[in-house]
Design a protein around this motif. Structure first.
Motif, PDB file in Angstrom:
ATOM      1  N   SER A 182       0.875  -1.623   0.208  1.00  0.00           N
ATOM      2  CA  SER A 182      -0.353   0.383   0.191  1.00  0.00           C
ATOM      3  C   SER A 182       0.717   0.986   0.147  1.00  0.00           C
ATOM      4  CB  SER A 182      -0.713   0.151   1.023  1.00  0.00           C
ATOM      5  OG  SER A 182      -0.334  -0.045   2.284  1.00  0.00           O
ATOM      6  N   TYR A 183       0.515   2.528  -0.841  1.00  0.00           N
ATOM      7  CA  TYR A 183       1.380   3.563  -1.027  1.00  0.00           C
ATOM      8  C   TYR A 183       1.078   5.058  -1.394  1.00  0.00           C
ATOM      9  CZ  TYR A 183       4.413  -1.074  -1.998  1.00  0.00           C
ATOM     10  OH  TYR A 183       5.489  -2.190  -1.889  1.00  0.00           O
ATOM     11  N   GLY A 184       1.399   5.585  -1.154  1.00  0.00           N
ATOM     12  CA  GLY A 184       0.702   6.713  -1.611  1.00  0.00           C
ATOM     13  C   GLY A 184      -0.125   7.233  -0.652  1.00  0.00           C
ATOM     14  N   SER A 185      -0.964   8.373  -0.637  1.00  0.00           N
ATOM     15  CA  SER A 185      -1.614   8.941   0.015  1.00  0.00           C
ATOM     16  C   SER A 185      -2.578   8.364   0.790  1.00  0.00           C
ATOM     17  CB  SER A 185      -3.171   9.892  -0.748  1.00  0.00           C
ATOM     18  OG  SER A 185      -2.642  10.667  -1.469  1.00  0.00           O
ATOM     19  N   LEU A 186      -2.957   8.185   2.173  1.00  0.00           N
ATOM     20  CA  LEU A 186      -2.935   7.731   3.257  1.00  0.00           C
ATOM     21  C   LEU A 186      -4.750   7.631   3.362  1.00  0.00           C
ATOM     22  CD1 LEU A 186      -1.465   8.651   6.453  1.00  0.00           C
ATOM     23  CD2 LEU A 186      -0.766   6.437   4.647  1.00  0.00           C
ATOM     24  N   LYS A 187      -5.244   5.894   3.073  1.00  0.00           N
ATOM     25  CA  LYS A 187      -6.730   6.189   3.225  1.00  0.00           C
ATOM     26  C   LYS A 187      -7.421   6.006   4.538  1.00  0.00           C
ATOM     27  CE  LYS A 187      -6.965   1.317   0.853  1.00  0.00           C
ATOM     28  NZ  LYS A 187      -7.379   0.469   0.100  1.00  0.00           N
ATOM     29  N   ASN A 188      -7.290   4.831   5.206  1.00  0.00           N
ATOM     30  CA  ASN A 188      -7.949   4.592   6.839  1.00  0.00           C
ATOM     31  C   ASN A 188      -7.005   4.864   7.446  1.00  0.00           C
ATOM     32  OD1 ASN A 188      -6.078   2.070   6.148  1.00  0.00           O
ATOM     33  ND2 ASN A 188      -7.605   1.243   5.089  1.00  0.00           N
ATOM     34  N   VAL A 189      -7.209   4.698   9.085  1.00  0.00           N
ATOM     35  CA  VAL A 189      -6.880   5.178  10.078  1.00  0.00           C
ATOM     36  C   VAL A 189      -5.487   3.993  10.234  1.00  0.00           C
ATOM     37  CG1 VAL A 189      -8.474   6.105  11.465  1.00  0.00           C
ATOM     38  CG2 VAL A 189      -8.121   4.061  11.269  1.00  0.00           C
ATOM     39  N   GLN A 190      -5.633   2.666   9.663  1.00  0.00           N
ATOM     40  CA  GLN A 190      -4.735   1.658   9.500  1.00  0.00           C
ATOM     41  C   GLN A 190      -3.350   2.283   8.901  1.00  0.00           C
ATOM     42  OE1 GLN A 190      -7.651   1.424   8.492  1.00  0.00           O
ATOM     43  NE2 GLN A 190      -7.485   0.271  11.262  1.00  0.00           N
ATOM     44  N   LEU A 191      -3.293   3.492   8.087  1.00  0.00           N
ATOM     45  CA  LEU A 191      -2.279   3.980   7.484  1.00  0.00           C
ATOM     46  C   LEU A 191      -2.194   3.299   6.510  1.00  0.00           C
ATOM     47  CD1 LEU A 191       0.067   5.337  10.372  1.00  0.00           C
ATOM     48  CD2 LEU A 191      -2.165   6.231   9.084  1.00  0.00           C
ATOM     49  N   GLN A 192      -3.046   2.636   5.395  1.00  0.00           N
ATOM     50  CA  GLN A 192      -2.988   2.283   4.483  1.00  0.00           C
ATOM     51  C   GLN A 192      -2.740   3.166   3.576  1.00  0.00           C
ATOM     52  OE1 GLN A 192      -6.314  -0.749   3.825  1.00  0.00           O
ATOM     53  NE2 GLN A 192      -4.928  -1.307   1.856  1.00  0.00           N
ATOM     54  N   ASN A 197       1.050  -0.471  -5.835  1.00  0.00           N
ATOM     55  CA  ASN A 197       2.347  -0.104  -5.626  1.00  0.00           C
ATOM     56  C   ASN A 197       3.250   1.376  -5.427  1.00  0.00           C
ATOM     57  OD1 ASN A 197       3.672   0.683  -8.868  1.00  0.00           O
ATOM     58  ND2 ASN A 197       1.266  -0.864  -8.999  1.00  0.00           N
ATOM     59  N   TRP A 198       4.230   1.425  -5.341  1.00  0.00           N
ATOM     60  CA  TRP A 198       5.293   2.915  -5.212  1.00  0.00           C
ATOM     61  C   TRP A 198       5.011   3.316  -6.921  1.00  0.00           C
ATOM     62  CZ3 TRP A 198       5.421   6.182  -2.491  1.00  0.00           C
ATOM     63  CH2 TRP A 198       5.998   7.215  -2.406  1.00  0.00           C
ATOM     64  N   ASN A 199       5.495   2.455  -7.942  1.00  0.00           N
ATOM     65  CA  ASN A 199       5.646   3.027  -9.206  1.00  0.00           C
ATOM     66  C   ASN A 199       4.795   4.078  -9.597  1.00  0.00           C
ATOM     67  OD1 ASN A 199       7.037   3.637 -11.959  1.00  0.00           O
ATOM     68  ND2 ASN A 199       4.946   2.486 -12.445  1.00  0.00           N
ATOM     69  N   ASP A 200       2.795   3.870  -9.197  1.00  0.00           N
ATOM     70  CA  ASP A 200       1.907   4.632  -9.622  1.00  0.00           C
ATOM     71  C   ASP A 200       1.726   5.622  -9.082  1.00  0.00           C
ATOM     72  OD1 ASP A 200       1.034   2.168 -11.690  1.00  0.00           O
ATOM     73  OD2 ASP A 200      -0.214   1.606  -9.381  1.00  0.00           O
ATOM     74  N   TYR A 201       2.487   5.800  -8.113  1.00  0.00           N
ATOM     75  CA  TYR A 201       2.227   6.913  -7.134  1.00  0.00           C
ATOM     76  C   TYR A 201       2.904   8.715  -7.799  1.00  0.00           C
ATOM     77  CZ  TYR A 201       2.468  10.871  -3.246  1.00  0.00           C
ATOM     78  OH  TYR A 201       2.104  11.913  -2.784  1.00  0.00           O
ATOM     79  N   PHE A 202       3.954   8.484  -9.151  1.00  0.00           N
ATOM     80  CA  PHE A 202       5.021   8.757  -9.612  1.00  0.00           C
ATOM     81  C   PHE A 202       4.397   8.801 -11.697  1.00  0.00           C
ATOM     82  CE2 PHE A 202       7.304   8.062  -6.382  1.00  0.00           C
ATOM     83  CZ  PHE A 202       8.017   8.719  -5.676  1.00  0.00           C
ATOM     84  N   ILE A 301       2.604  10.578   3.886  1.00  0.00           N
ATOM     85  CA  ILE A 301       1.843   9.234   3.013  1.00  0.00           C
ATOM     86  C   ILE A 301       2.718   7.743   4.186  1.00  0.00           C
ATOM     87  CG2 ILE A 301       1.607  10.626   0.905  1.00  0.00           C
ATOM     88  CD1 ILE A 301       4.497   9.893  -0.173  1.00  0.00           C
ATOM     89  N   SER A 302       2.013   6.634   2.222  1.00  0.00           N
ATOM     90  CA  SER A 302       2.828   5.317   2.727  1.00  0.00           C
ATOM     91  C   SER A 302       3.897   5.424   1.085  1.00  0.00           C
ATOM     92  CB  SER A 302       1.802   4.276   2.793  1.00  0.00           C
ATOM     93  OG  SER A 302       2.706   3.189   2.989  1.00  0.00           O
ATOM     94  N   GLY A 303       5.161   5.641   1.828  1.00  0.00           N
ATOM     95  CA  GLY A 303       6.152   5.154   0.667  1.00  0.00           C
ATOM     96  C   GLY A 303       7.803   4.505   1.298  1.00  0.00           C
ATOM     97  N   ASP A 304       8.611   5.685   0.298  1.00  0.00           N
ATOM     98  CA  ASP A 304      10.097   4.862   0.966  1.00  0.00           C
ATOM     99  C   ASP A 304      10.851   6.439   1.430  1.00  0.00           C
ATOM    100  OD1 ASP A 304      12.387   4.521   0.402  1.00  0.00           O
ATOM    101  OD2 ASP A 304      12.474   4.829  -1.227  1.00  0.00           O
ATOM    102  N   GLY A 305      11.178   6.494   2.608  1.00  0.00           N
ATOM    103  CA  GLY A 305      11.518   7.785   3.303  1.00  0.00           C
ATOM    104  C   GLY A 305      12.790   8.425   2.991  1.00  0.00           C
ATOM    105  N   LEU A 306      12.853   7.658   1.438  1.00  0.00           N
ATOM    106  CA  LEU A 306      14.192   8.718   0.997  1.00  0.00           C
ATOM    107  C   LEU A 306      12.897   9.911  -0.171  1.00  0.00           C
ATOM    108  CD1 LEU A 306      15.983   5.335  -0.275  1.00  0.00           C
ATOM    109  CD2 LEU A 306      17.129   7.272   1.617  1.00  0.00           C
ATOM    110  N   TYR A 307      12.188   9.321  -0.252  1.00  0.00           N
ATOM    111  CA  TYR A 307      11.520  10.639  -0.860  1.00  0.00           C
ATOM    112  C   TYR A 307      11.670  11.730  -0.306  1.00  0.00           C
ATOM    113  CZ  TYR A 307       7.013  13.038  -2.980  1.00  0.00           C
ATOM    114  OH  TYR A 307       6.369  13.725  -3.401  1.00  0.00           O
TER     115      TYR A 307
END
Length: 386
Positions: A182-192, A197-202, A301-307
């Motif tokens: 689960s990647y990108g904008s958070l959609k629920n309180v579980q931080l999902q 996939n992370w590529n879709d964010y870009f 968001i949920s993703g790569d910390g290097l972002y």
């Protein structure tokens, strides 16, 4: 101090009157003195209206000190100040879930469990919320942007003081894992995250904006020559686009598709959201800077910390001294950034810069982001594509 109109004051009074008596003494005090509130508009981003609320003293200033001072007075009682956040797009179908009060409140709960006090850093404490607002604790002092309007105003010592600590803070933020796949904008309180996939964010936006962002070859080439001692010359706009596409398809896309260790990412760690104290160094005329806290997690968001680190590189005009300082704190007790990590930091900086260039509508911004783009392309050449 920005003037506060009567509608804002009434809205703040209404929020305070909704609070349960006896739960928080400062709110009880404010409810008892609704006509004596001092309200400062601290809104800077596009997600929330943000107000610093306190009680007036006899001189009609924020109680125990005007928050516009360079440093909070030692006698200030910052426990008598609160922050109220009201989402700007609340009720709008375009309002991101992460901007809703419930999501912001839940994230504050998570942050409050992450023991930032162990690294001598404050994050806001959740005081109250409902479906219209969030009330959180006030972190004293001032934003880094109030001391340095541009990163270039910081000397080497100040960069190391601030951004080594930022590296330590980011390491703590990124220690919070988010649900797998689960990647990108958070959609629920579980931080999902909302993407699988992370590529879709870009990919879609990164490639699409090449057709519309205003690339100025003259600015890019002159900035290279004048500021970076780099003889790289682009023949035309198409060559710049091909360089960016080559970086993405040749070096980055595979990493993004295979990335499978998402963490919590602040995603807006700019100088507006870094709280600091400054004091004169007794041995020289410079100000020593101490980071005291981090605010505004509304774009997390949920993703790569290097972002987070890549966005900072773009914010500081591609000045690599800041990344060197971050590396000290972020990689403490571990190896320095490897080649793959450096590559991704530069890509994340480029993706953010290209987005800002694409949405720029003033000549000054277009110049600024072309200069940053030039600097980042130089890093790609010098650090990655040797």
């Amino acid at each position: 101090m920005k003037a506060t109109n009567s509608n804002i004051k009434k809205a703040i009074q209404t929020i305070l009157k909704k609070q349960i008596p006896g739960k928080l003494w400062i709110i009880d005090e404010m409810v008892s003195n609704l006509e004596n509130l001092q309200i400062k508009d601290c809104s800077k981003g596009c997600d929330n209206l943000v107000y610093l609320v306190s009680l007036k003293n006899e001189n009609n200033n924020i109680k125990n000190g005007d928050d516009n001072n360079d440093n909070d007075n030692d006698n200030d009682n910052d426990e008598e100040k609160i922050i109220i956040r009201i989402p700007k797009l609340l009720g709008d179908e375009d309002c991101p879930i992460m901007h809703t009060p419930k999501m912001q409140a839940e994230l504050l709960k998570v942050l409050n469990e992450m023991k930032f006090n162990e690294i001598d850093i404050m994050v806001p404490n959740l005081l109250s919320y409902d479906d219209q607002f969030v009330i959180e604790s006030y972190i004293p002092s001032q934003d880094l942007s109030e001391v340095f309007s541009k990163p270039s105003q910081m000397n080497d010592t100040q960069i190391k003081q601030v951004f080594t600590k930022i590296g330590t803070i980011l390491k703590r933020i990124h220690s919070k894992s988010t649900p797998s796949a689960s990647y990108g904008s958070l959609k629920n309180v579980q931080l999902q995250g909302s993407l699988s996939n992370w590529n879709d964010y870009f990919e879609i936006d990164f490639i699409k904006q090449f057709d519309t962002m205003e690339i100025n070859i003259e600015i890019i080439n002159n900035y290279n020559n004048n500021n970076n001692n780099n003889n790289n010359k682009f023949k035309d706009r198409e060559e710049v686009i091909n360089r960016l596409k080559g970086f993405y398809y040749g070096d980055v896309k595979k990493y993004l598709l295979e990335f499978n260790k998402p963490t919590l990412v602040h995603a807006d760690l700019c100088s507006n959201n870094i709280r600091i104290n400054k004091c004169k160094n007794k041995n020289n005329n410079n100000d020593d800077i101490k980071v005291t806290g981090i605010i505004d997690f509304a774009d997390s968001i949920s993703g790569d910390g290097l972002y987070d680190i890549g966005r900072i590189l773009s914010h500081v005009y591609g000045d690599w001294r800041f990344i060197d300082a971050i590396e000290i704190g972020y990689c403490e007790n571990s190896s320095p950034f490897n080649q793959t990590q450096l590559k991704m930091i530069i890509f994340y900086a480029l993706s953010f810069c290209c987005w800002l260039l694409d949405i720029s509508d003033t000549e000054d911004d277009i110049i600024k982001y072309n200069q940053i783009l030039s600097s980042l392309l130089n890093h790609y050449k010098n650090k990655i594509n040797k």
